[in-house]
Design an enzyme around this catalytic site. Structure first.
Site, PDB file in Angstrom:
ATOM      1  N   CYS A  22      67.078  44.202  35.682  1.00 43.84           N
ATOM      2  CA  CYS A  22      67.843  45.145  34.871  1.00 43.84           C
ATOM      3  C   CYS A  22      69.113  44.433  34.408  1.00 43.84           C
ATOM      4  O   CYS A  22      69.163  43.195  34.392  1.00 43.84           O
ATOM      5  CB  CYS A  22      68.137  46.443  35.623  1.00 43.84           C
ATOM      6  SG  CYS A  22      69.183  46.268  37.088  1.00 43.84           S
ATOM      7  N   CYS A  65      71.644  48.967  40.203  1.00 39.42           N
ATOM      8  CA  CYS A  65      71.062  50.324  40.174  1.00 39.42           C
ATOM      9  C   CYS A  65      69.544  50.300  40.044  1.00 39.42           C
ATOM     10  O   CYS A  65      68.817  50.530  41.010  1.00 39.42           O
ATOM     11  CB  CYS A  65      71.662  51.162  39.036  1.00 39.42           C
ATOM     12  SG  CYS A  65      73.375  51.668  39.325  1.00 39.42           S
ATOM     13  N   ARG A  66      69.029  50.009  38.847  1.00 41.26           N
ATOM     14  CA  ARG A  66      67.593  50.185  38.592  1.00 41.26           C
ATOM     15  C   ARG A  66      66.715  49.139  39.273  1.00 41.26           C
ATOM     16  O   ARG A  66      65.737  49.486  39.935  1.00 41.26           O
ATOM     17  CB  ARG A  66      67.323  50.196  37.080  1.00 41.26           C
ATOM     18  CG  ARG A  66      67.922  51.399  36.376  1.00 41.26           C
ATOM     19  CD  ARG A  66      67.944  51.199  34.876  1.00 41.26           C
ATOM     20  NE  ARG A  66      68.838  50.097  34.513  1.00 41.26           N
ATOM     21  CZ  ARG A  66      68.930  49.565  33.311  1.00 41.26           C
ATOM     22  NH1 ARG A  66      68.158  50.022  32.338  1.00 41.26           N
ATOM     23  NH2 ARG A  66      69.789  48.589  33.082  1.00 41.26           N
ATOM     24  N   SER A  67      67.031  47.843  39.082  1.00 40.78           N
ATOM     25  CA  SER A  67      66.101  46.841  39.639  1.00 40.78           C
ATOM     26  C   SER A  67      66.125  46.772  41.165  1.00 40.78           C
ATOM     27  O   SER A  67      65.063  46.596  41.774  1.00 40.78           O
ATOM     28  CB  SER A  67      66.291  45.458  38.991  1.00 40.78           C
ATOM     29  OG  SER A  67      67.568  44.932  39.200  1.00 40.78           O
TER      30      SER A  67
HETATM   31  P1  4NP Z   1      71.790  48.481  36.307  1.00 38.64           P
HETATM   32  O1  4NP Z   1      73.030  49.414  35.907  1.00 38.64           O
HETATM   33  O2  4NP Z   1      71.522  47.568  35.149  1.00 38.64           O
HETATM   34  O3  4NP Z   1      70.660  49.461  36.513  1.00 38.64           O
HETATM   35  O4  4NP Z   1      72.183  47.761  37.568  1.00 38.64           O
HETATM   36  C1  4NP Z   1      74.280  48.909  35.536  1.00 38.64           C
HETATM   37  C2  4NP Z   1      75.228  48.710  36.509  1.00 38.64           C
HETATM   38  C3  4NP Z   1      76.491  48.263  36.139  1.00 38.64           C
HETATM   39  C4  4NP Z   1      76.785  48.037  34.808  1.00 38.64           C
HETATM   40  C5  4NP Z   1      75.827  48.243  33.839  1.00 38.64           C
HETATM   41  C6  4NP Z   1      74.567  48.686  34.204  1.00 38.64           C
HETATM   42  N1  4NP Z   1      78.085  47.620  34.447  1.00 38.64           N
HETATM   43  O5  4NP Z   1      78.407  47.671  33.236  1.00 38.64           O
HETATM   44  O6  4NP Z   1      78.878  47.219  35.321  1.00 38.64           O
END
Ligand code: 4NP
Length: 148
Positions: free
Chosen positions: A9, A14-16
């Site tokens: 991700c 979060c997602r991965s």
């Molecule tokens: P992920 O979510 O890609 O599912 O881990 C995010 C977590 C943090 C951020 C963006 C997406 N960020 O901008 O810090």
């Protein structure tokens, strides 16, 4: 032979990591190994996002030991299958593909076609951690069916 699967991700908080933890838990004794990474290096070394860990833990998934790392070109050789959470992840992964590499890269939602979702929504922005986990569980079940 062991199949090596990498979930990717943006932040790898979060997602991965959820995809990694959920699929590992549902995989039972199937001969599959899992990892996850982020296309960005923003959260390298951090555990998954607190609210994500809390929601996952309520369902029995322990994401606490995981640590974020950045996706790298070498991952194409290290994994048999790479699974992206959204279209931007997919494009960012493909941009790093070494010449001649044939590693399959899929969207996680490809494995849960009945859900009608094309991407796994990012709960860092939607704040719907349980909605994301519902979808991740369905995608994981679909993915694991191909190992039965
Ligand atoms: P992920 O979510 O890609 O599912 O881990 C995010 C977590 C943090 C951020 C963006 C997406 N960020 O901008 O810090």
């Amino acid at each position: 032979m062991t199949t090596r699967i990498l979930f990717v991700c943006l932040g790898n908080i979060c997602r991965s990591p959820s995809a990694e933890g959920v699929t590992r838990a549902l995989a039972g004794d199937r001969d599959v190994r899992f990892d996850s990474a982020g296309t960005s290096g923003w959260h390298v070394g951090e555990p998954p996002y607190g609210p994500m860990r809390t929601s996952a833990s309520r369902r029995g998934y322990d994401l606490d030991p995981l640590r974020a790392r950045q996706f790298e070109r070498e991952d194409f050789a290290a994994f048999d299958l790479i699974i992206a959470m959204d279209d931007q992840n997919l494009a960012d992964i493909e941009a790093l593909r070494p010449a001649g590499d044939k590693t399959p890269v899929h969207l996680f939602t490809d494995f849960a076609p009945d859900r009608g979702a094309s991407e796994v929504p990012d709960p860092y922005y939607t704040r719907d951690f349980d909605g994301t986990l519902d979808l991740v569980e369905d995608c994981a079940r679909g993915l694991l069916k191909s190992f039965d």
